[in-house]
Design an enzyme around this catalytic site. Structure first.
Site, PDB file in Angstrom:
ATOM      1  N   SER A 200      58.155 -48.874  64.501  1.00 41.46           N
ATOM      2  CA  SER A 200      59.391 -48.792  65.287  1.00 41.46           C
ATOM      3  C   SER A 200      59.172 -49.461  66.640  1.00 41.46           C
ATOM      4  O   SER A 200      58.081 -49.359  67.206  1.00 41.46           O
ATOM      5  CB  SER A 200      59.754 -47.305  65.462  1.00 41.46           C
ATOM      6  OG  SER A 200      60.895 -47.161  66.258  1.00 41.46           O
ATOM      7  N   CYS A 330      61.877 -35.676  69.057  1.00 42.40           N
ATOM      8  CA  CYS A 330      62.987 -35.759  68.110  1.00 42.40           C
ATOM      9  C   CYS A 330      63.573 -34.394  67.783  1.00 42.40           C
ATOM     10  O   CYS A 330      64.651 -34.299  67.245  1.00 42.40           O
ATOM     11  CB  CYS A 330      62.525 -36.463  66.835  1.00 42.40           C
ATOM     12  SG  CYS A 330      61.769 -38.043  67.185  1.00 42.40           S
TER      13      CYS A 330
HETATM   14  N1  PLP Z   1      57.787 -41.144  63.013  1.00 40.45           N
HETATM   15  C1  PLP Z   1      57.095 -40.720  64.066  1.00 40.45           C
HETATM   16  C2  PLP Z   1      55.654 -40.356  63.913  1.00 40.45           C
HETATM   17  C3  PLP Z   1      57.720 -40.601  65.316  1.00 40.45           C
HETATM   18  O1  PLP Z   1      57.025 -40.166  66.367  1.00 40.45           O
HETATM   19  C4  PLP Z   1      59.095 -40.931  65.420  1.00 40.45           C
HETATM   20  C5  PLP Z   1      59.801 -40.747  66.704  1.00 40.45           C
HETATM   21  O2  PLP Z   1      59.405 -39.998  67.558  1.00 40.45           O
HETATM   22  C6  PLP Z   1      59.760 -41.398  64.282  1.00 40.45           C
HETATM   23  C7  PLP Z   1      59.079 -41.483  63.095  1.00 40.45           C
HETATM   24  C8  PLP Z   1      61.196 -41.803  64.338  1.00 40.45           C
HETATM   25  O3  PLP Z   1      61.294 -43.104  64.859  1.00 40.45           O
HETATM   26  P1  PLP Z   1      62.679 -43.660  65.433  1.00 40.45           P
HETATM   27  O4  PLP Z   1      62.902 -42.945  66.741  1.00 40.45           O
HETATM   28  O5  PLP Z   1      62.464 -45.133  65.605  1.00 40.45           O
HETATM   29  O6  PLP Z   1      63.722 -43.346  64.421  1.00 40.45           O
END
Ligand code: PLP
Length: 388
Positions: A200, A330
């Site tokens: 990302s 998140c």
């Molecule tokens: N995977 C991990 C390990 C993350 O830390 C995050 C976001 O904090 C994501 C996936 C999600 O990514 P995005 O914010 O680009 O959707």
């Protein structure tokens, strides 16, 4: 008040060099990359150059990189896309771990509701899953193992190379979520031996809203969207050229500057850890002592030694200008104790009384001092109120 941003795991500011690279693609070179005319072709060239740069940064071929809207979509695409494609071969089991991000755990839960056999492996006190556990979790009906490269909360780095070797022997595909490790530590799909990998842009000073999924050539994966031929029909929708250009620039810079930055961030992290160990005896350092990302420090205050409320801890740090998080960004809208810390065996009160510091390009040694000062103040305040 001096503001200190120590939440680079949640997101990072856009690098000015990235903004500069992206800017022409919002207005001057605005064409639809699928259009056959000159305008479209200019956009298409930029898109494919970006794909090449990203592929090179992770050791892949450009045709193995699929743009998505970010890490969440890439994780969903990998997990559901492989599980749906595997229906044809009657392989119906997915193996993952309790320390995964919700972007992995929730699609797995959805698959379980749809009848897929999902095995969620426990983790040890450092948040680690061993290759042996993965081996035990794999059966003849397993189609996918999904274990993250590095944990977003505690920074633990997983033995993906060994996990992938075992999975390959069992003819099982491996997906790894490398959202937090890419640009921080060396990441190469070839060296890791994975079949799918999530990345990302906004965690490495690129724009929000764009990510990619690496899919090894020849891997059967079902598209989750229908409606167009973009991204070789696997991820239809008009391509976001400015964001792709920004992603490419950001990853190029992060990889080029990684060696020096890794060393710098680890020394800031270690300095903060040493100060915390010396001054706050109730603090527990979470994560693997050696196998962890250089920029994350996650501490909990042991509920047997001190009584602190996680939400007020975070708020009080914020009031003193220190931006950190108490768990995964998140999910920080809700004050549930972190599922990762619970999986690592922390009791709910200790897990709630947690702070995650994640360093980045703007941080200096002065920031370490500011954190220690703020923390002393917050903990002292809690004590004077009889909560410690
Ligand atoms: N995977 C991990 C390990 C993350 O830390 C995050 C976001 O904090 C994501 C996936 C999600 O990514 P995005 O914010 O680009 O959707």
């Amino acid at each position: 008040m001096r503001h200190v941003y120590l939440d680079h795991t949640a997101t990072t500011p856009l690098d000015s060099r990235v903004l500069e690279a992206m800017t022409p693609y919002f207005s001057e070179t605005f064409g639809n990359a699928s259009s056959v005319h000159w305008y479209g072709q200019q956009a298409k060239i930029a898109l494919e150059e970006s794909r090449e740069t990203i592929a090179k940064a992770i050791g892949a071929n450009p045709g193995e990189v699929f743009f998505t809207s970010g890490g969440t979509e890439s994780d969903n695409f990998a997990i559901k896309g492989i599980a749906y494609a595997a229906r044809k071969t009657n392989k119906n089991r997915v193996v993952t771990s309790r320390a995964e991000h919700h972007a992995v755990l929730e699609p797995c839960e959805r698959l379980q509701e749809e009848g897929v056999d999902v095995c969620v492996l426990p983790v040890d006190g450092n948040g680690l899953v061993t290759p042996e556990q993965v081996k035990e979790g794999i059966t003849d009906s397993t189609c996918l193992v999904s274990i993250m490269h590095a944990n977003n909360e505690v920074g633990t780095i997983y033995p993906i190379q060994e996990i992938a070797r075992i999975a390959r022997e069992c003819k099982v595909l491996v997906h790894t979520d490398a959202v937090q490790s890419i640009g921080k530590v060396p990441v190469s799909v070839g060296e890791l031996g994975v079949d799918l990998m999530t990345i990302s842009a906004h965690k490495l000073y690129g724009p929000k809203g764009i990510g990619a999924l690496y899919v090894r050539r020849g891997t059967e994966i079902e598209s989750l969207l229908q409606g167009g031929g973009q991204e070789r029909k696997r991820r239809p929708g008009t391509e976001n050229v400015p964001l792709a250009v920004g992603f490419a620039k950001a990853i190029e810079i992060a990889v080029a500057e990684m060696k020096e930055e890794m060393r710098r961030l680890a020394s800031l992290r270690d300095a903060l850890e040493a100060r915390i160990r010396a001054e706050f005896p109730a603090a527990i350092i979470n994560g693997h002592p050696t196998e962890r990302l250089p920029h994350i420090l996650n501490i909990s205050f042991d509920s047997m030694k001190i009584s602190l409320e996680g939400d007020t801890l975070l708020m009080n740090m914020d009031l003193r200008g220190i931006a950190v998080t108490s768990g995964s960004a998140c999910t920080s809208g809700s004050m549930q104790p972190s599922h990762v810390l619970l999986a690592m065996g922390r009791d709910p009160r200790t897990a709630r009384a947690t702070l995650r510091f994640s360093f980045g390009r703007s941080n200096t040694a002065d920031d370490v001092e500011s954190v220690v000062e703020a923390l002393s103040d917050v903990i002292g305040h809690a004590r004077s109120k009889g909560r410690a």
